[in-house]
Design a protein around this motif. Structure first.
Motif, mmCIF file in Angstrom:
data_model
loop_
_atom_site.group_PDB
_atom_site.id
_atom_site.type_symbol
_atom_site.label_atom_id
_atom_site.label_comp_id
_atom_site.label_asym_id
_atom_site.label_seq_id
_atom_site.Cartn_x
_atom_site.Cartn_y
_atom_site.Cartn_z
ATOM 1 N N GLY A 62 8.365 -25.105 42.008
ATOM 2 C CA GLY A 62 7.591 -25.932 40.692
ATOM 3 C C GLY A 62 7.393 -24.607 39.648
ATOM 4 O O GLY A 62 7.367 -25.149 38.789
ATOM 5 N N MET A 63 6.939 -24.046 40.422
ATOM 6 C CA MET A 63 6.524 -22.611 39.599
ATOM 7 C C MET A 63 6.954 -22.096 38.445
ATOM 8 O O MET A 63 7.040 -22.312 36.753
ATOM 9 C CB MET A 63 5.568 -21.191 40.003
ATOM 10 C CG MET A 63 5.176 -21.228 40.653
ATOM 11 S SD MET A 63 3.520 -22.273 40.156
ATOM 12 C CE MET A 63 2.970 -21.800 38.585
ATOM 13 N N ILE B 181 7.491 -25.120 35.425
ATOM 14 C CA ILE B 181 5.767 -24.921 35.021
ATOM 15 C C ILE B 181 6.046 -23.684 33.477
ATOM 16 O O ILE B 181 5.587 -24.027 32.433
ATOM 17 C CB ILE B 181 4.791 -24.520 36.065
ATOM 18 C CG1 ILE B 181 4.659 -26.031 36.816
ATOM 19 C CG2 ILE B 181 3.541 -24.292 35.057
ATOM 20 C CD1 ILE B 181 3.359 -26.169 37.895
ATOM 21 N N TYR C 130 -3.990 -26.216 41.457
ATOM 22 C CA TYR C 130 -2.603 -25.829 42.064
ATOM 23 C C TYR C 130 -2.715 -24.354 41.590
ATOM 24 O O TYR C 130 -2.951 -23.962 40.413
ATOM 25 C CB TYR C 130 -1.429 -25.718 42.718
ATOM 26 C CG TYR C 130 -0.201 -24.849 43.020
ATOM 27 C CD1 TYR C 130 -1.527 -24.767 44.518
ATOM 28 C CD2 TYR C 130 0.862 -24.034 42.049
ATOM 29 C CE1 TYR C 130 -0.333 -23.117 45.395
ATOM 30 C CE2 TYR C 130 1.262 -23.464 43.500
ATOM 31 C CZ TYR C 130 0.932 -22.975 44.141
ATOM 32 O OH TYR C 130 1.027 -22.145 45.474
ATOM 33 N N THR D 230 -0.574 -21.907 39.993
ATOM 34 C CA THR D 230 -1.225 -22.978 37.891
ATOM 35 C C THR D 230 -1.576 -22.356 37.318
ATOM 36 O O THR D 230 -2.146 -21.479 36.499
ATOM 37 C CB THR D 230 -0.255 -24.525 38.235
ATOM 38 O OG1 THR D 230 0.147 -24.699 39.066
ATOM 39 C CG2 THR D 230 -0.016 -24.841 37.022
ATOM 40 N N PHE E 273 1.946 -34.343 43.711
ATOM 41 C CA PHE E 273 1.093 -35.095 44.827
ATOM 42 C C PHE E 273 1.385 -36.413 45.556
ATOM 43 O O PHE E 273 1.721 -37.681 46.537
ATOM 44 C CB PHE E 273 -0.293 -35.531 44.917
ATOM 45 C CG PHE E 273 -0.264 -33.781 45.267
ATOM 46 C CD1 PHE E 273 0.133 -32.835 45.043
ATOM 47 C CD2 PHE E 273 -1.731 -33.947 46.376
ATOM 48 C CE1 PHE E 273 -0.328 -31.304 45.975
ATOM 49 C CE2 PHE E 273 -2.935 -32.509 46.987
ATOM 50 C CZ PHE E 273 -1.386 -31.149 46.434
ATOM 51 N N LYS F 81 8.089 -30.840 47.170
ATOM 52 C CA LYS F 81 7.161 -31.071 47.972
ATOM 53 C C LYS F 81 7.735 -32.256 48.892
ATOM 54 O O LYS F 81 9.227 -32.595 49.596
ATOM 55 C CB LYS F 81 5.949 -31.323 47.665
ATOM 56 C CG LYS F 81 5.450 -29.975 46.755
ATOM 57 C CD LYS F 81 4.423 -29.210 48.314
ATOM 58 C CE LYS F 81 4.340 -27.369 48.542
ATOM 59 N NZ LYS F 81 4.687 -27.016 46.683
ATOM 60 N N VAL G 35 12.659 -24.828 47.766
ATOM 61 C CA VAL G 35 12.058 -25.197 47.138
ATOM 62 C C VAL G 35 12.214 -25.075 45.904
ATOM 63 O O VAL G 35 13.630 -23.967 45.345
ATOM 64 C CB VAL G 35 11.347 -22.745 47.017
ATOM 65 C CG1 VAL G 35 10.499 -22.542 45.828
ATOM 66 C CG2 VAL G 35 10.966 -22.365 47.943
ATOM 67 N N ARG H 267 -7.388 -28.708 54.009
ATOM 68 C CA ARG H 267 -6.531 -29.805 53.610
ATOM 69 C C ARG H 267 -5.009 -29.572 54.393
ATOM 70 O O ARG H 267 -4.557 -29.550 54.183
ATOM 71 C CB ARG H 267 -5.774 -29.198 52.138
ATOM 72 C CG ARG H 267 -4.547 -30.454 51.586
ATOM 73 C CD ARG H 267 -4.433 -29.027 50.105
ATOM 74 N NE ARG H 267 -2.856 -28.829 50.833
ATOM 75 C CZ ARG H 267 -2.022 -28.201 50.343
ATOM 76 N NH1 ARG H 267 -2.558 -27.848 48.872
ATOM 77 N NH2 ARG H 267 -1.209 -27.332 50.666
HETATM 78 O O1 P1T Z 1 5.853 -24.025 45.154
HETATM 79 P P1 P1T Z 1 6.486 -23.756 43.484
HETATM 80 O O2 P1T Z 1 7.480 -24.931 44.068
HETATM 81 O O3 P1T Z 1 6.741 -22.610 42.771
HETATM 82 O O4 P1T Z 1 5.508 -25.545 43.360
HETATM 83 C C1 P1T Z 1 4.359 -25.327 43.108
HETATM 84 C C2 P1T Z 1 3.517 -25.904 42.449
HETATM 85 C C3 P1T Z 1 3.613 -26.677 41.817
HETATM 86 N N1 P1T Z 1 2.046 -28.132 41.639
HETATM 87 C C4 P1T Z 1 1.521 -28.085 42.575
HETATM 88 C C5 P1T Z 1 0.918 -29.742 42.475
HETATM 89 C C6 P1T Z 1 1.954 -27.681 44.071
HETATM 90 O O5 P1T Z 1 1.338 -27.827 45.187
HETATM 91 C C7 P1T Z 1 2.539 -26.553 44.423
HETATM 92 C C8 P1T Z 1 2.499 -25.493 45.024
HETATM 93 N N2 P1T Z 1 1.700 -26.254 45.745
HETATM 94 C C9 P1T Z 1 1.217 -25.528 47.288
HETATM 95 C C10 P1T Z 1 2.002 -24.834 47.751
HETATM 96 C C11 P1T Z 1 0.359 -25.686 48.256
HETATM 97 O O6 P1T Z 1 0.463 -25.790 48.840
HETATM 98 O O7 P1T Z 1 -0.247 -26.848 47.497
#
Ligand code: P1T
Length: 383
Positions: free
Chosen positions: A77-78, A81, A101, A104, A176, A198, A207, A361
């Motif tokens: 996810g990062m 982003i 997050y 981020t 979410f 997620k 991941v 949470r």
């Molecule tokens: O962990 P990653 O796949 O790199 O995603 C980052 C990320 C981006 N946006 C949101 C809303 C997220 O919740 C996350 C990652 N969050 C967690 C690991 C957590 O436990 O909240």
């Protein structure tokens, strides 16, 4: 596939039987490169950083589920982003929601500020707060909704329309809600991002990240970035995410059903100070959530009455709920944002918005809800 429903698209888009063998499940094209007939003449694939058929299948499917034209997937996810933020230049300004997050915010503050990009954080549940701080160099509005971890609901349509007026891009982190419950592009957003780690993959075994847009220019820019920077998911990871996607619809229904029951149970519990869940009438943006979402997803945040020490003890007492970062998997997870996912945010900033020592949470899984409630009740009784 346009007229099919969500669950059908999740199982079929991008997933036609393999043309050479008829394999019903998309194969894992575990190859780094592709043979060419003559220099420059290939069958659509050259090198797996640039493109891989397993990844293409996943990207087609996710674009369809978000009702977008294009999707690009990433190694996390990062990574997704950070790819989006490469569209910014030094001197640009970004407005972000204050509850975000931790990773981020860390990217924004600890890395991108070094490139002279500035960030303002605001309670974006009031659209006017966002409009009030737009500057001539504001290029992006970055929101999560529901936010992580306070589950604030932000008006995607309202924010996108003021952003359009000022020629600013709206980016929505839809992790979410998942596309099953919310489709930001249909509400006016320019870019949707996901941590596919997620709900989308859903089994806590991979991941990944994704970006979805219907804007060709944005897509082409980010496609270039995906290849040039190279933070791509492997063929196997793409396959794992795609396998998860196929059951997204049915999983999300169960996450919601369980989370609704558990949030109502916790709201009545004497050891609980406050429960935050968009599906509760007590949630401050419950009406907006009903309007822009088709369900309330599976994350429930709550405060333990007795404070931080009791919250830590409660987390240790749990048996079925596993104490772990991340969310959105079939198993229930629980965590302490101030000490775990949001620990990188300075304490005073955290506490100002409500990420306090007694906040936990929970990511409600798809187990039997009565077992989950029993586990919570046992752990609470012992504090
Ligand atoms: O962990 P990653 O796949 O790199 O995603 C980052 C990320 C981006 N946006 C949101 C809303 C997220 O919740 C996350 C990652 N969050 C967690 C690991 C957590 O436990 O909240």
């Amino acid at each position: 596939m346009k007229n099919y429903g969500f669950a059908t698209k999740a199982i079929h888009v991008g997933q036609e039987p393999d043309p050479t063998t008829g394999a019903v499940t998309v194969p894992i094209y575990q190859t780094s490169t592709f043979a060419q007939e003559e220099p420059g003449k290939h069958r659509g694939y050259e090198y797996s950083r640039t493109g891989n058929p397993t990844r293409t299948a996943l990207e087609k499917c996710l674009a369809a589920l978000e009702e977008g034209k294009y999707c690009l997937t990433f190694a996390s996810g990062m990574a997704a982003i950070s790819a989006i933020t490469t569209m910014l230049k030094s001197g640009d300004h970004v407005i972000a929601c204050d509850d975000l997050y931790g990773g981020t915010r860390r990217l924004f503050e600890k890395i991108l500020r070094n490139y002279s990009i500035s960030f303002s954080y605001v309670d974006a549940t009031t659209t006017k707060n966002v409009e009030a701080i737009i500057k001539s160099n504001t290029k992006m509005i970055w929101i999560e909704t529901p936010t992580n971890p306070l589950l604030k609901i932000i008006d995607i349509k309202g924010i996108s329309s003021i952003a359009k007026k000022h020629r600013i891009l709206t980016v929505v982190d839809n992790t979410f809600a998942s596309p099953y419950f919310q489709k930001p592009l249909l509400l006016g957003a320019d870019i949707v991002i996901h941590s596919t780690t997620k709900y989308i993959s859903g089994h806590s075994d991979v991941v990944g990240g994704a970006v979805i847009t219907s804007n060709k220019e944005i897509y082409e820019r980010l496609k270039f970035v995906q290849n040039a920077v190279g933070a791509i998911p492997s063929p196997f990871d793409s396959w794992l995410v795609l396998r998860g996607v196929r059951t997204l619809a049915i999983r999300m229904e169960k996450h919601w059903e369980n989370a609704q029951k558990i949030s109502e149970f916790l709201e009545e519990h004497p050891k609980i100070e406050k429960v935050i869940y968009p599906g509760l009438k007590s949630h401050p943006q419950h009406r907006l959530a009903r309007k822009q979402m088709t369900g309330f997803s599976g994350i429930v945040s709550f405060e333990i009455k007795k404070g931080k020490k009791a919250a830590k003890q409660f987390l240790k007492n749990l048996k079925l709920f596993k104490l772990a970062e991340s969310l959105g998997g079939v198993e229930s997870l629980i965590e302490h944002p101030a000490l775990m996912t949001h620990a990188s945010i300075p304490k005073k900033d955290r506490e100002k918005i409500g990420i306090t020592g007694n906040l936990v949470r929970a990511s409600i899984g798809i187990e039997d809800s009565k077992d989950l409630m029993q586990d919570l009740d046992n752990a609470l009784t012992k504090i």
